[in-house]
Motif scaffolding. Structure first.
Motif, short mmCIF file in Angstrom:
data_model
loop_
_atom_site.label_atom_id
_atom_site.label_comp_id
_atom_site.label_asym_id
_atom_site.label_seq_id
_atom_site.Cartn_x
_atom_site.Cartn_y
_atom_site.Cartn_z
N THR A 197 0.84 -1.20 0.00
CA THR A 197 0.00 0.00 0.00
C THR A 197 0.87 1.26 0.00
O THR A 197 0.56 2.23 -0.67
CB THR A 197 -0.96 0.06 1.20
OG1 THR A 197 -0.24 -0.31 2.36
CG2 THR A 197 -2.14 -0.83 1.03
N ASP A 201 1.04 4.05 -3.28
CA ASP A 201 0.61 5.42 -3.07
C ASP A 201 1.76 6.42 -3.01
O ASP A 201 1.54 7.62 -2.86
CB ASP A 201 -0.18 5.49 -1.74
CG ASP A 201 -1.05 6.73 -1.67
OD1 ASP A 201 -1.38 7.27 -2.74
OD2 ASP A 201 -1.38 7.15 -0.56
N PHE A 203 4.54 9.07 -3.77
CA PHE A 203 4.69 10.02 -4.87
C PHE A 203 6.12 10.52 -5.07
O PHE A 203 6.70 10.36 -6.14
CB PHE A 203 3.77 11.23 -4.68
CG PHE A 203 4.05 12.33 -5.67
CD1 PHE A 203 3.61 12.22 -6.97
CD2 PHE A 203 4.80 13.44 -5.31
CE1 PHE A 203 3.88 13.20 -7.90
CE2 PHE A 203 5.09 14.43 -6.24
CZ PHE A 203 4.62 14.31 -7.54
N ILE A 204 6.74 11.11 -4.03
CA ILE A 204 7.91 11.96 -4.29
C ILE A 204 9.11 11.16 -4.80
O ILE A 204 9.79 11.58 -5.73
CB ILE A 204 8.25 12.83 -3.05
CG1 ILE A 204 9.21 13.95 -3.41
CG2 ILE A 204 8.83 12.03 -1.92
CD1 ILE A 204 8.55 15.10 -4.09
N PRO A 217 0.53 7.59 -9.02
CA PRO A 217 0.47 8.91 -8.38
C PRO A 217 1.14 10.00 -9.23
O PRO A 217 0.66 11.13 -9.27
CB PRO A 217 1.22 8.71 -7.06
CG PRO A 217 1.11 7.26 -6.78
CD PRO A 217 1.14 6.59 -8.12
N THR A 243 -8.23 0.44 -3.96
CA THR A 243 -7.43 0.29 -2.74
C THR A 243 -8.30 -0.19 -1.59
O THR A 243 -7.94 -1.13 -0.87
CB THR A 243 -6.78 1.64 -2.37
OG1 THR A 243 -6.26 2.23 -3.54
CG2 THR A 243 -5.68 1.45 -1.35
N TRP B 114 -7.46 5.78 2.58
CA TRP B 114 -7.15 4.94 1.41
C TRP B 114 -7.35 5.68 0.11
O TRP B 114 -7.14 5.11 -0.95
CB TRP B 114 -7.97 3.64 1.45
CG TRP B 114 -7.78 2.94 2.76
CD1 TRP B 114 -8.71 2.79 3.73
CD2 TRP B 114 -6.60 2.33 3.26
NE1 TRP B 114 -8.18 2.13 4.79
CE2 TRP B 114 -6.89 1.84 4.53
CE3 TRP B 114 -5.31 2.16 2.74
CZ2 TRP B 114 -5.95 1.19 5.31
CZ3 TRP B 114 -4.37 1.51 3.51
CH2 TRP B 114 -4.69 1.04 4.79
N SER B 116 -5.85 8.01 -2.58
CA SER B 116 -4.45 8.25 -2.91
C SER B 116 -4.05 9.62 -2.36
O SER B 116 -4.85 10.56 -2.31
CB SER B 116 -4.28 8.18 -4.41
OG SER B 116 -3.09 8.77 -4.77
N TYR B 117 -2.78 9.70 -1.98
CA TYR B 117 -2.21 10.87 -1.36
C TYR B 117 -2.34 12.11 -2.25
O TYR B 117 -2.76 13.18 -1.81
CB TYR B 117 -0.78 10.44 -1.11
CG TYR B 117 0.23 11.40 -0.70
CD1 TYR B 117 0.05 12.17 0.42
CD2 TYR B 117 1.42 11.48 -1.42
CE1 TYR B 117 1.04 13.01 0.80
CE2 TYR B 117 2.42 12.31 -1.02
CZ TYR B 117 2.22 13.09 0.07
OH TYR B 117 3.21 13.93 0.45
N VAL B 118 -2.04 11.96 -3.54
CA VAL B 118 -2.16 13.08 -4.47
C VAL B 118 -3.63 13.47 -4.64
O VAL B 118 -3.99 14.65 -4.67
CB VAL B 118 -1.56 12.71 -5.84
CG1 VAL B 118 -1.75 13.83 -6.84
CG2 VAL B 118 -0.08 12.38 -5.70
N ILE B 227 3.73 17.55 -1.73
CA ILE B 227 2.49 17.51 -2.51
C ILE B 227 1.42 18.48 -1.99
O ILE B 227 0.85 19.25 -2.76
CB ILE B 227 1.94 16.06 -2.52
CG1 ILE B 227 2.57 15.30 -3.66
CG2 ILE B 227 0.45 16.02 -2.68
CD1 ILE B 227 2.16 15.77 -4.99
#
Lengths: 264, 284
Positions: A197, A201, A203-204, A217, A243, B114, B116-118, B227
């Motif tokens: 998970t 998820d 990103f950077i 992402p 998810t 859950w 997504s972060y973005v 972000i």
């Protein structure tokens, strides 16, 4: 005072729930928007943005890339983490405290700094950025976590079973595959799914270490350049649903069963 | 958990893969960042001579100092607001919800984790944008005449962060409150304390260590994040991670990016020392 508190507390909880669900609700609602903008008034429901998402080859490819990186990097992270936890828990090694500190050090540093360091290292070595470099980045992030979880689960009763197996003539390899790994299977699975998970998820690090093949992402981030767009809503809702579905399935079929067996 | 075998040669075989991996892909890059931060970029090439110019530049360039200040003040605001919002909520779940429903209440509180972060930051943009949900609703209710400018300000960044950390802190504070034995509160009640006094003098002090740990986690995750400020805060008030990303993306100025990263790590270390010291004092 107490009566007032009793009345206010549920109201407050309802307010926090509303705050937590507000953005998700708006996201999902306007993914069914009929018009071109995800803003009021709502004129739906329409599934056209979902059709557009599924027809978007870049997005589907990014999703497959993400899955690939998550499955692969988590497998490596769990294997490395398990072996290190096993070695440190079962053998008297010098400077064990220092080794533990070294292995968990990446947990204390910002993802941005880890990604930047890897980017500079790969640039220096002339390694081109690809899914492999993203995968290496995700192992750096997740292996310490797997190690910490598995190390904390290496208990005495497993050590006794291992000693018994050894007395009965099990070789090193047999011992590991037939005794230690099966006994820790629930924790191994839990750390694998947790890594998956996080990788899915992340990103950077993926953003810094990718070039042509990107993960989900990163692809969604580049979609944001078009501003507010119901297609982004549809993509976001779909990922959320996937998810959440995976988490619920894992809970129902793996952990429920594991705890039931543990109790029996 | 005592080691059972003393054949350390075999033990190394198990530990060395991760140890070597961590050294090569974590410590080497880490040292490389520190070395890079003492180099400089002149006319598009990286000049490999040791100096402290990047650090001197940091303290003499207003926009870099402002970025650090923005980072620290936004992070501090987020930490305080998140704790203040999450604590009563966690208290409600732990103390007022019947035990058999607590697990469900908690799971419901973290379902949006859950997303997504973005996507989570983008979802807040849908709410806070000039023509977004909030402004349309306020104008329809005639509460405001012109749309509020919230997106692309630090209020939007703080809102996005607080949303995430309220979920996280609810989990940690709830776990902490559940560990407290109800006997403490009962004893205080027997001795004549009212509900407010019990909370102020018994529950709150006992749950402070959990709050400090959660607040530290919030601080570290928040100050290193790119972000949320990038999507919600925009380019008006840059924070340190945004400035670091600008150095890499626009100018390929790795030495400056490296020195800013070192400064970021120093701030995190200071926060760690402060919370560790506080916890030690509390225990003593």
């Amino acid at each position: 005072m107490s009566a007032l508190l009793n009345r206010l507390a549920p109201l407050y909880a309802a307010f926090i729930y509303a705050f937590i669900y507000l953005p998700v609700g708006v996201l999902v609602l306007f993914s069914f928007q009929g018009g071109r903008f995800p803003i009021l008034p709502f004129n739906g429901p329409s599934l056209k943005w979902y059709r557009e998402v599924l027809a978007d080859e870049d997005l589907v490819e990014a999703m497959i890339n993400s899955l690939f990186v998550a499955v692969g990097s988590s497998a490596v992270a769990v294997i490395l983490g398990f072996l290190a936890a096993y070695g440190l828990a079962r053998y008297l090694l010098p400077a064990r405290g220092l080794q533990r500190a070294l292995l968990t050090a990446p947990l204390t540093v910002s993802y941005l700094v880890i990604g930047l360091g890897l980017l500079m290292l790969f640039n220096q070595l002339g390694v081109p950025r690809s899914l492999l470099t993203i995968g290496i980045g995700h192992v750096v992030l997740n292996a310490p976590l797997c190690f910490a979880i598995l190390y904390s689960q290496m208990g005495d009763h497993q050590a006794n079973a291992e000693r018994a197996a050894r007395d009965l003539g099990a070789g090193e390899w047999q011992l590991l595959c037939l005794v230690s790994v099966p006994m820790l299977a629930p924790s191994i699975l839990a750390s694998y799914l947790l890594s998956m998970t996080f990788s899915w998820d992340e990103f950077i690090v993926a953003f810094l270490l990718s070039r042509f093949d990107v993960t989900l992402p990163v692809e969604i981030f580049s979609m944001l350049r078009s501003g507010l767009n119901p297609k982004t809503n549809a993509a976001g809702s779909l990922v959320f649903l996937l998810t959440l579905g995976a988490v619920i399935l894992a809970e129902l079929f793996i952990f429920r069963r594991a705890t039931r067996r543990g109790r029996a | 958990m005592r080691p059972t075998r003393s054949v350390s040669g075999r033990g190394w075989r198990y530990v060395s893969p991760l140890l070597l991996f961590t050294i090569f892909f974590f410590f080497v890059p880490f040292v490389f960042i520190v070395i890079m931060s003492t180099w400089s970029r002149v006319d598009g090439a990286i000049l490999r001579t040791w100096n402290l110019d990047n650090y001197i530049a940091f303290f003499t360039t207003p926009h870099l100092r402002v970025a650090l200040w923005n980072s620290v003040s936004i992070t501090a605001t987020v930490t305080v607001v998140s704790v203040l919002l999450a604590y009563p909520f966690a208290w409600f779940i732990a103390m007022r919800v019947p035990t058999r429903w607590q697990r469900l209440a908690l799971v419901l509180a973290i379902v949006p984790f859950w997303t997504s972060y973005v996507v989570r930051s983008y979802a807040w943009l849908l709410v806070l944008a000039k023509n977004g949900m909030l402004n349309k609703t306020l104008m329809a209710l005639h509460l405001v005449d012109a749309p509020l400018e919230i997106a692309a300000t630090r209020i939007a960044t703080v809102t996005g962060f607080v949303h995430f950390f309220v979920m996280l802190l609810t989990l940690t504070i709830y776990a902490n409150l559940r560990q407290l034995s109800p006997n403490y509160a009962r004893a205080a009640a027997d001795l004549g304390a009212g509900p407010v006094a019990i909370f102020r003098h018994v529950i709150l002090p006992l749950s402070l260590p959990g709050i400090v740990v959660g607040a530290f986690l919030t601080f570290v995750l928040c100050i290193g994040d790119y972000i949320t400020p990038q999507i919600l805060g925009g380019g008006n008030e840059l924070v340190l991670p945004q400035v670091i990303m600008l150095q890499i993306g626009r100018r390929a100025d790795f030495p400056t990016a490296a020195s800013l990263s070192v400064i970021l790590m120093c701030v995190v270390t200071l926060a760690y020392l402060a919370s560790a010291r506080w916890l030690k004092l509390e225990r003593a």
